[in-house]
Design a protein around this motif. Structure first.
Motif, PDB file in Angstrom:
ATOM      1  N   CYS A   6       0.839  -1.192   0.000  1.00 18.98           N
ATOM      2  CA  CYS A   6       0.000   0.000   0.000  1.00 18.98           C
ATOM      3  C   CYS A   6       0.881   1.252   0.000  1.00 18.98           C
ATOM      4  CB  CYS A   6      -0.920  -0.005   1.216  1.00 18.98           C
ATOM      5  SG  CYS A   6      -2.221   1.228   1.081  1.00 18.98           S
ATOM      6  N   PRO A   7       0.539   2.242  -0.817  1.00 14.19           N
ATOM      7  CA  PRO A   7       1.336   3.475  -0.853  1.00 14.19           C
ATOM      8  C   PRO A   7       1.357   4.229   0.477  1.00 14.19           C
ATOM      9  CG  PRO A   7      -0.159   3.397  -2.739  1.00 14.19           C
ATOM     10  CD  PRO A   7      -0.516   2.249  -1.827  1.00 14.19           C
ATOM     11  N   CYS A   8       0.376   4.003   1.363  1.00 11.99           N
ATOM     12  CA  CYS A   8       0.252   4.795   2.587  1.00 11.99           C
ATOM     13  C   CYS A   8       1.320   4.492   3.627  1.00 11.99           C
ATOM     14  CB  CYS A   8      -1.138   4.659   3.188  1.00 11.99           C
ATOM     15  SG  CYS A   8      -1.382   3.170   4.182  1.00 11.99           S
ATOM     16  N   GLY A   9       2.103   3.449   3.419  1.00 11.75           N
ATOM     17  CA  GLY A   9       3.235   3.194   4.293  1.00 11.75           C
ATOM     18  C   GLY A   9       2.995   2.282   5.481  1.00 11.75           C
ATOM     19  N   THR A  10       1.849   1.630   5.575  1.00 10.47           N
ATOM     20  CA  THR A  10       1.603   0.728   6.709  1.00 10.47           C
ATOM     21  C   THR A  10       2.410  -0.560   6.602  1.00 10.47           C
ATOM     22  OG1 THR A  10      -0.266  -0.305   5.582  1.00 10.47           O
ATOM     23  CG2 THR A  10      -0.766   1.541   7.085  1.00 10.47           C
ATOM     24  N   GLY A  11       2.862  -0.879   5.388  1.00 10.78           N
ATOM     25  CA  GLY A  11       3.549  -2.138   5.171  1.00 10.78           C
ATOM     26  C   GLY A  11       2.618  -3.256   4.752  1.00 10.78           C
ATOM     27  N   LEU A  12       1.312  -3.005   4.798  1.00  6.70           N
ATOM     28  CA  LEU A  12       0.324  -4.002   4.383  1.00  6.70           C
ATOM     29  C   LEU A  12       0.192  -4.023   2.864  1.00  6.70           C
ATOM     30  CD1 LEU A  12      -2.503  -3.200   6.963  1.00  6.70           C
ATOM     31  CD2 LEU A  12      -0.930  -5.149   7.011  1.00  6.70           C
ATOM     32  N   GLY A  73       6.200   8.898  -0.568  1.00 12.40           N
ATOM     33  CA  GLY A  73       6.226   8.448   0.827  1.00 12.40           C
ATOM     34  C   GLY A  73       5.360   9.302   1.724  1.00 12.40           C
ATOM     35  N   LEU A  74       4.914   8.698   2.814  1.00 10.47           N
ATOM     36  CA  LEU A  74       4.053   9.374   3.772  1.00 10.47           C
ATOM     37  C   LEU A  74       4.582   9.146   5.179  1.00 10.47           C
ATOM     38  CD1 LEU A  74       1.356  10.848   4.471  1.00 10.47           C
ATOM     39  CD2 LEU A  74       0.319   8.576   4.628  1.00 10.47           C
ATOM     40  N   ASP A  75       4.694  10.239   5.935  1.00 11.76           N
ATOM     41  CA  ASP A  75       5.049  10.162   7.346  1.00 11.76           C
ATOM     42  C   ASP A  75       3.944  10.837   8.142  1.00 11.76           C
ATOM     43  OD1 ASP A  75       7.695   8.964   7.178  1.00 11.76           O
ATOM     44  OD2 ASP A  75       8.331  10.869   6.287  1.00 11.76           O
ATOM     45  N   PHE A  93       0.898  15.478   8.820  1.00 12.12           N
ATOM     46  CA  PHE A  93       1.689  14.552   8.020  1.00 12.12           C
ATOM     47  C   PHE A  93       2.650  15.298   7.107  1.00 12.12           C
ATOM     48  CE2 PHE A  93      -1.923  15.601   5.377  1.00 12.12           C
ATOM     49  CZ  PHE A  93      -1.369  15.748   4.104  1.00 12.12           C
ATOM     50  N   ARG A  94       3.599  14.536   6.596  1.00 10.49           N
ATOM     51  CA  ARG A  94       4.490  15.015   5.549  1.00 10.49           C
ATOM     52  C   ARG A  94       4.440  13.995   4.414  1.00 10.49           C
ATOM     53  NH1 ARG A  94       8.607  16.113   8.343  1.00 10.49           N
ATOM     54  NH2 ARG A  94       8.227  18.345   8.418  1.00 10.49           N
ATOM     55  N   ALA A  95       4.096  14.471   3.234  1.00 10.45           N
ATOM     56  CA  ALA A  95       4.019  13.610   2.052  1.00 10.45           C
ATOM     57  C   ALA A  95       5.136  14.016   1.094  1.00 10.45           C
ATOM     58  CB  ALA A  95       2.663  13.753   1.376  1.00 10.45           C
ATOM     59  N   SER A  96       5.951  13.051   0.711  1.00  8.91           N
ATOM     60  CA  SER A  96       7.075  13.308  -0.195  1.00  8.91           C
ATOM     61  C   SER A  96       6.669  13.023  -1.635  1.00  8.91           C
ATOM     62  CB  SER A  96       8.261  12.418   0.173  1.00  8.91           C
ATOM     63  OG  SER A  96       8.631  12.642   1.520  1.00  8.91           O
ATOM     64  N   TYR A  97       7.288  13.763  -2.548  1.00 12.74           N
ATOM     65  CA  TYR A  97       6.964  13.584  -3.965  1.00 12.74           C
ATOM     66  C   TYR A  97       8.166  13.906  -4.846  1.00 12.74           C
ATOM     67  CZ  TYR A  97       6.494  18.678  -3.943  1.00 12.74           C
ATOM     68  OH  TYR A  97       6.731  20.024  -3.800  1.00 12.74           O
TER      69      TYR A  97
END
Length: 125
Positions: A6-12, A73-75, A93-97
């Motif tokens: 998943c792009p959201c960064g949960t690792g799922l 990426g998402l933090d 949040f901080r979203a990288s692009y």
């Protein structure tokens, strides 16, 4: 082949995470979950989901996503309220692009509110 993360960064896997929200088989239980699913929708170019999860008081009539922006990426930096029984919440949040060969990030504190029991993105403060 391994399932797509998943792009959201949960690792799922996407299908187990934001994919369920995007296809309508699940709804966000918390403000953070909605924010993560909206980030994933930006990353995947799903403007329809973004509009559907926008609060009716602040929702634009349409949304054009820039196909040249690649979200990388998402933090999640902080969460206030927005839990299972809450009516409102905020997520910082901080979203990288990457855009036109340059990297950048968007830092935001998003406000969320429930509408008819469902979490909706209200605005950024």
């Amino acid at each position: 082949m391994a399932p797509r993360r998943c792009p959201c960064g949960t690792g799922l896997a996407y299908a187990e995470c934001c994919g369920r929200l995007h296809d309508g088989t699940a709804t966000a239980a918390t403000a953070e979950q909605l924010m993560r699913s909206r980030y994933s929708a930006f990353a995947l170019g799903d403007a329809g989901y973004l509009l559907d999860t926008w609060h009716p008081a602040t929702r634009p009539p349409s949304l054009e996503l820039d196909p040249t922006v690649r979200w990388t990426g998402l933090d999640v930096l902080a969460v206030a309220d927005g839990g299972l029984l809450a009516a409102e919440g905020t997520v910082e949040f901080r979203a990288s692009y990457r855009h036109e060969g340059r990297t950048g990030s968007q830092h935001e504190v998003s406000r969320f509110a429930r509408v008819d029991g469902a979490w909706r993105y209200l605005d950024a403060v």
